[in-house]
Design a protein around this motif. Structure first.
Motif, mmCIF file in Angstrom:
data_model
loop_
_atom_site.group_PDB
_atom_site.id
_atom_site.type_symbol
_atom_site.label_atom_id
_atom_site.label_comp_id
_atom_site.label_asym_id
_atom_site.label_seq_id
_atom_site.Cartn_x
_atom_site.Cartn_y
_atom_site.Cartn_z
ATOM 1 N N TYR A 318 1.123 -1.075 0.073
ATOM 2 C CA TYR A 318 0.098 0.015 -0.346
ATOM 3 C C TYR A 318 0.703 1.369 0.215
ATOM 4 C CZ TYR A 318 -3.957 -2.400 1.061
ATOM 5 O OH TYR A 318 -5.254 -3.452 0.858
ATOM 6 N N PRO A 319 0.224 2.345 -0.564
ATOM 7 C CA PRO A 319 1.330 3.656 -0.681
ATOM 8 C C PRO A 319 1.246 4.234 1.192
ATOM 9 C CG PRO A 319 -0.528 3.655 -1.571
ATOM 10 C CD PRO A 319 -1.255 2.560 -1.326
ATOM 11 N N LYS A 320 2.627 5.003 1.580
ATOM 12 C CA LYS A 320 2.757 5.221 2.363
ATOM 13 C C LYS A 320 1.336 6.421 3.268
ATOM 14 C CE LYS A 320 6.860 3.751 3.827
ATOM 15 N NZ LYS A 320 8.705 4.312 3.415
ATOM 16 N N ARG A 321 0.700 7.659 1.479
ATOM 17 C CA ARG A 321 0.012 8.430 1.653
ATOM 18 C C ARG A 321 -0.084 8.997 0.898
ATOM 19 N NH1 ARG A 321 5.048 10.301 2.598
ATOM 20 N NH2 ARG A 321 4.865 10.351 4.285
ATOM 21 N N PHE A 322 -1.797 9.980 0.531
ATOM 22 C CA PHE A 322 -2.175 10.300 -0.931
ATOM 23 C C PHE A 322 -2.585 11.041 -0.475
ATOM 24 C CE2 PHE A 322 -4.300 5.396 -1.502
ATOM 25 C CZ PHE A 322 -4.215 5.240 -2.449
ATOM 26 N N THR A 323 -2.105 11.727 -1.672
ATOM 27 C CA THR A 323 -2.502 13.490 -2.211
ATOM 28 C C THR A 323 -4.146 13.789 -2.245
ATOM 29 O OG1 THR A 323 -2.612 14.224 -4.191
ATOM 30 C CG2 THR A 323 -0.315 14.250 -3.461
ATOM 31 N N GLU A 324 -3.911 15.230 -1.693
ATOM 32 C CA GLU A 324 -6.067 15.415 -1.599
ATOM 33 C C GLU A 324 -6.314 15.202 -3.155
ATOM 34 O OE1 GLU A 324 -8.483 16.437 0.794
ATOM 35 O OE2 GLU A 324 -6.256 15.952 2.075
ATOM 36 N N GLN A 326 -5.031 12.496 -5.434
ATOM 37 C CA GLN A 326 -5.411 11.328 -5.634
ATOM 38 C C GLN A 326 -6.599 10.596 -4.697
ATOM 39 O OE1 GLN A 326 -1.653 9.881 -4.152
ATOM 40 N NE2 GLN A 326 -0.449 10.304 -6.298
ATOM 41 N N LYS A 327 -6.588 11.786 -3.260
ATOM 42 C CA LYS A 327 -7.742 10.983 -2.642
ATOM 43 C C LYS A 327 -8.600 11.346 -3.505
ATOM 44 C CE LYS A 327 -5.816 11.303 1.903
ATOM 45 N NZ LYS A 327 -5.817 12.232 3.021
ATOM 46 N N GLU A 329 -9.572 11.804 -6.471
ATOM 47 C CA GLU A 329 -9.876 10.642 -7.880
ATOM 48 C C GLU A 329 -10.226 9.035 -7.405
ATOM 49 O OE1 GLU A 329 -9.752 10.809 -11.321
ATOM 50 O OE2 GLU A 329 -9.302 13.766 -10.339
ATOM 51 N N LEU A 330 -9.250 8.801 -6.480
ATOM 52 C CA LEU A 330 -9.944 7.666 -5.751
ATOM 53 C C LEU A 330 -11.234 7.474 -5.571
ATOM 54 C CD1 LEU A 330 -7.095 6.568 -3.332
ATOM 55 C CD2 LEU A 330 -7.499 5.693 -5.574
ATOM 56 N N ARG A 331 -11.768 8.243 -5.148
ATOM 57 C CA ARG A 331 -13.662 8.331 -4.433
ATOM 58 C C ARG A 331 -14.237 8.840 -5.895
ATOM 59 N NH1 ARG A 331 -11.076 12.883 -0.793
ATOM 60 N NH2 ARG A 331 -11.104 12.071 0.980
ATOM 61 N N ARG A 332 -13.841 9.340 -6.851
ATOM 62 C CA ARG A 332 -14.865 9.477 -7.882
ATOM 63 C C ARG A 332 -14.906 7.655 -8.800
ATOM 64 N NH1 ARG A 332 -13.378 10.290 -13.792
ATOM 65 N NH2 ARG A 332 -11.475 10.259 -13.157
ATOM 66 N N VAL A 333 -13.899 8.095 -8.992
ATOM 67 C CA VAL A 333 -13.446 6.141 -9.599
ATOM 68 C C VAL A 333 -14.417 5.468 -9.121
ATOM 69 C CG1 VAL A 333 -12.323 4.366 -10.553
ATOM 70 C CG2 VAL A 333 -11.576 7.103 -10.712
#
Length: 335
Positions: A318-324, A326-327, A329-333
């Motif tokens: 897993y990634p250690k952190r996501f940028t805002e 990236q978060k 885009e993840l919520r959208r997808v």
């Protein structure tokens, strides 16, 4: 000078049948060709021992030998006076005028027949006769497989000697031949111990497992009154940098990214026999997921055409952190 059968068999001239048998047992174990590196010398000694026992254990042959010596025994003729005088001095008592049994003809027994009689023909299944030019022919194959139950009444066998034989997984996958050196003390014809070295061959079969034992019967040190120990090699597995073994299965650990666990990936692996295989991951992979590839594990020793499975244990990184962003885009997808 004639052959002194009593000296060859290491007994005195008053030796009983039991004395002859005990001495033959000991000398036959020492000088059997399969137990000596110098086969030619051992075979000659073994033939002498067999012939001496053949003559001295047969009352008629022994009587003629005591009276007429080796020359009279084998030729049917009384030796000349000079020889007879010498033999009398050695303990023989000759009748110069007549062979004790004019119809007697000396026919030496086969060494294998004598061995089978003394050690027991049915104990190893390999002490049958061989017509190797008559007389004292010796058949070597399997001749000395085991004398545990036949090396003398009440004889104690020394405890086995174990050695570790380490093989890599690649060797256990494809099979390998190993040559190992054994050093041991044996007795010579005079009963003196000396060190001999012998190279034994071990054919490691595909699929053999840790703990497999390879036994070489009675290859340990010889000691008076004790049956030599078996030498045993116990198989052990050397660790492999990629694969571990679980019975007939092989296990390999692979790590993929979170993105690859969600979108798929093709794993590229090199097998223990050097082949390259591709394993596609098309499903969504969760941490701890295991992919099983049939028939790519270790060979099954009882039937090397069959193999166990290759088990790929997958961990997701897993990634250690996501940028805002990236978060977002993840919520959208992922909704």
């Amino acid at each position: 000078m004639g052959v002194d059968y009593y000296n060859i068999l290491k007994v005195n001239r008053n030796a009983t049948a039991d004395d002859l048998k005990k001495s033959y047992r000991r000398l036959a174990m020492i000088w059997h060709p399969d137990k000596n590196i110098n086969k030619q010398e051992a075979e000659a000694k073994f033939k002498q021992i067999s012939e001496a026992y053949d003559v001295l254990s047969d009352p008629q042959k022994r009587h003629i030998y005591d009276l007429c010596g080796e020359e009279g025994l084998k030729s049917g003729q009384v030796p000349n006076p000079t020889r007879a005088a010498r033999n009398r001095h050695q303990g023989f008592h000759h009748n110069h005028q007549q062979h004790p049994n004019p119809s007697f003809r000396f026919n030496p027994r086969n060494a294998n027949d004598i061995y089978a009689e003394i050690f027991g023909e049915n104990s190893n299944g390999n002490a049958s006769s061989s017509s190797n030019g008559g007389g004292n022919g010796i058949r070597r194959e399997g001749y000395f497989r085991s004398t545990t139950m036949n090396s003398g009444e009440g004889a104690r066998k020394a405890p086995p000697l174990e050695n570790v034989l380490v093989c890599g997984l690649e060797e256990l996958y494809g099979g390998v031949t190993r040559k190992m050196k054994i050093s041991r003390n044996v007795f010579d014809g005079h009963g003196h111990p000396h060190l001999v070295e012998e190279i034994v061959t071990i054919d490691v079969k595909p699929g053999w497992k840790k703990g497999t034992k390879i036994t070489f019967p009675e290859k340990g040190n010889e000691e008076p009154g004790i049956i030599p120990a078996d030498v045993i090699f116990v198989l052990d597995e050397r660790s492999h940098p990629v694969y571990t073994r679980d019975g007939n299965d092989l296990i390999v650990k692979q790590e993929i990214t979170l993105l690859e666990s969600l979108t798929g990936k093709t794993l590229e692996l090199t097998t223990l026999d050097g082949r390259n295989i591709s394993v596609p991951l098309t499903e969504i992979i969760k941490p701890g997921h295991e992919v099983v590839v049939p028939n790519e594990g270790m060979p099954i020793s009882k039937d090397p055409r069959k193999k166990g499975s290759l088990r790929i244990q997958i961990d997701v990184k897993y990634p250690k952190r996501f940028t805002e962003g990236q978060k977002y885009e993840l919520r959208r997808v992922l909704g």
